[in-house]
Design a protein around this motif. Structure first.
Motif, short mmCIF file in Angstrom:
data_model
loop_
_atom_site.label_atom_id
_atom_site.label_comp_id
_atom_site.label_asym_id
_atom_site.label_seq_id
_atom_site.Cartn_x
_atom_site.Cartn_y
_atom_site.Cartn_z
N THR A 96 0.83 -1.21 0.00
CA THR A 96 0.00 0.00 0.00
C THR A 96 0.86 1.26 0.00
OG1 THR A 96 -0.29 -0.16 2.40
CG2 THR A 96 -2.03 -1.09 1.03
N SER A 97 2.04 1.20 0.62
CA SER A 97 2.96 2.33 0.60
C SER A 97 3.45 2.59 -0.82
CB SER A 97 4.14 2.07 1.54
OG SER A 97 5.09 3.10 1.43
N HIS A 99 1.91 1.84 -3.54
CA HIS A 99 0.76 2.40 -4.29
C HIS A 99 0.65 3.90 -4.04
CE1 HIS A 99 -3.26 3.14 -5.74
NE2 HIS A 99 -3.66 3.46 -4.52
N THR A 100 0.72 4.31 -2.79
CA THR A 100 0.61 5.73 -2.45
C THR A 100 1.74 6.55 -3.09
OG1 THR A 100 -0.46 5.17 -0.36
CG2 THR A 100 0.51 7.37 -0.52
N GLU A 101 2.94 6.02 -3.06
CA GLU A 101 4.09 6.72 -3.63
C GLU A 101 4.01 6.80 -5.15
OE1 GLU A 101 7.93 5.61 -1.83
OE2 GLU A 101 6.75 4.79 -0.16
N HIS A 104 1.58 9.53 -5.99
CA HIS A 104 2.22 10.84 -5.82
C HIS A 104 3.12 11.16 -7.02
CE1 HIS A 104 3.90 14.35 -3.94
NE2 HIS A 104 5.12 13.84 -3.98
N ALA A 128 -4.80 -2.04 -2.89
CA ALA A 128 -5.47 -0.94 -2.21
C ALA A 128 -6.99 -1.09 -2.28
CB ALA A 128 -5.04 0.40 -2.81
#
Length: 166
Positions: A96-97, A99-101, A104, A128
């Motif tokens: 999930t990290s 995915h978030t990065e 961004h 996610a």
């Protein structure tokens, strides 16, 4: 969907206050007094602009490639090859990290690079989605990830990006 701004909320509050002030407790019309004059004009929708995000390939490529062993490019293969029958704990946090990065990085990228990054993000988006649904079965195609990484890398090299040696 737009978020109400402070000006919108204040404007609605002021309108409600004026409307309520026009009524008196005994039901009679109150004496008319003109509203105070404002020395500054009220902002219009065109006066309040959304912040402009500069879409810079160097910034986006840096978010993907820089960071040495902590870079997305180093973390993606390890995260995908380490997927077992159950996802939990640190492994789920890492997926999930990433995915978030990647999101961004795509937000800071020009449209054509953002599209490549979002294709690379597809398996992480699938994770996610399962997390957002509160659990369930995960089906994610990772067969294209190697080509996706190559496409992002080629774009960045063609744009003149140089990976930091850190």
């Amino acid at each position: 969907m737009k978020r109400p701004t402070a000006l919108t909320v204040l404007g609605a509050t002021a309108a409600l206050t004026l409307a309520l002030g026009a009524c008196s407790a005994d039901g009679s019309e109150p004496a008319s007094t003109p509203p105070p004059a404002s020395s500054t004009p009220s902002p219009t929708a065109t006066d309040i602009a959304e912040p402009v995000i500069e879409r810079d390939p160097d910034v986006a490529c840096g978010l993907v490639f820089n960071g040495g062993g902590d870079s997305l490019m180093d973390r993606i293969p390890a995260a995908l090859t380490g997927i077992g029958a159950e996802l939990a704990g640190e492994q789920l946090d890492e997926l999930t990290s990433i995915h978030t990065e990647l999101l961004h990085a795509a937000e800071t990228a020009p449209d054509d690079l953002a599209e490549l990054i979002m294709t690379l993000d597809e398996p992480f988006q699938a994770v996610a989605d399962v997390v957002a649904a509160g659990g369930g079965d995960l089906s994610a195609d990772t067969s294209h990830v190697r080509e996706d990484i190559t496409a992002v890398m080629s774009y960045c090299v063609d744009a003149g990006f140089t990976i930091d040696a850190e």
